[in-house]
Design an enzyme around this catalytic site. Sequence first.
Site, PDB file in Angstrom:
ATOM      1  N   PRO A 104      22.097  11.390  54.015  1.00 29.36           N
ATOM      2  CA  PRO A 104      23.102  10.840  53.113  1.00 29.36           C
ATOM      3  C   PRO A 104      23.881  11.906  52.355  1.00 29.36           C
ATOM      4  CG  PRO A 104      20.853  10.281  52.416  1.00 29.36           C
ATOM      5  CD  PRO A 104      20.786  11.403  53.380  1.00 29.36           C
ATOM      6  N   GLU A 105      25.145  11.972  52.630  1.00 25.51           N
ATOM      7  CA  GLU A 105      26.068  12.755  51.825  1.00 25.51           C
ATOM      8  C   GLU A 105      27.018  11.748  51.191  1.00 25.51           C
ATOM      9  OE1 GLU A 105      27.782  16.135  53.888  1.00 25.51           O
ATOM     10  OE2 GLU A 105      26.216  16.075  55.409  1.00 25.51           O
TER      11      GLU A 105
END
Length: 293
Positions: A2-3
């Site tokens: 997750p960015e």
Amino acid sequence: MPELPEVETIVRGLRTVLPGHTITSVRLGKTDFIEDPAALGELLPGRRIEAVDRMGKFIRLGLSAGPTAKNPERQIDLIVHLGMTGWLGVRRPEDPVAPHTHVFFELEDGRELRYTDIRRFGQMRLVPCEGFDAFRESLGMEPLEVSASDFGKRLSGRRARIKALLLDQSVFRGIGNIYADESLWQARIHPARLAARLNSAELGRLRQAIRRVLLRAIEDRGSSISNFVDAEGQPGEYQQRHRAYGREGKPCFRCGTKIRRAIVAGRSSYFCPRCQRAPRKLRSIRRQSPKRK
DNA sequence: AGCTCTTCCTGAAAGC
DNA sequence: TGCTTTCAGGAAGAGC
């Protein structure tokens, strides 16, 4: 996994189903990623979820003042970071529980907000309203909101490699390894360039590249490399648009040169050696990484 | 100030 | 086939 785009995707999903609902109880599995596990059960039941938003890679659930709990007048934020493998979503109690699900927030309508995290590199903590400013100030600017002049100011004079600064959450918040590489490829800037050596045209290109890459990735609901799925369980599609990340040995989409992989800022970095010229200094140094042990 | 290395943890994939 | 090593979207801390 997750960015910024993946976290934004999760947040958008949660925002359609969580606000207005009340947490009735909390069940915990492993808690080593939670700052104060006992506080969750003590402070959250009875609170209503007022808002769901994102700050960099952090998810914020804005909770109402407690009912009869201690400090009932105070609002609290539940702050969640997904780490590498975190996931947050709403399920019905009868839905199968994914392995490594460690937090269940039971809602008044019977549904459950679940937190799953294989590696438990995520974080979960409660931040009272008076602590929120300090928390926010520990983070850099939102890359989608930063002006051209602030963008330049943040990087000017810095002797660190541009990739290291893009990954530094106290400079800009939300960019991780994939989107740093994608943005640098788009802007035709080598990841090991020193930020202070970038000219204004390059800085302008980089800021625009970051914007373009992140906005498009959000439209595509993030990148699903191995197992990222959104709050509803659907994978994202941006991985199909990757131009650099994970493409070692494959032809550059611009010039056909083979994409290379090197360690920069301690992370695997993918770039086109022709479109993204290495800084002069670097070519002599850094060849092979010594094998330890 | 900035770099490299290590650590946290689990699992997939590659190597032998 | 099966065991071992390497690597992974993050991030903090130590030591140089």
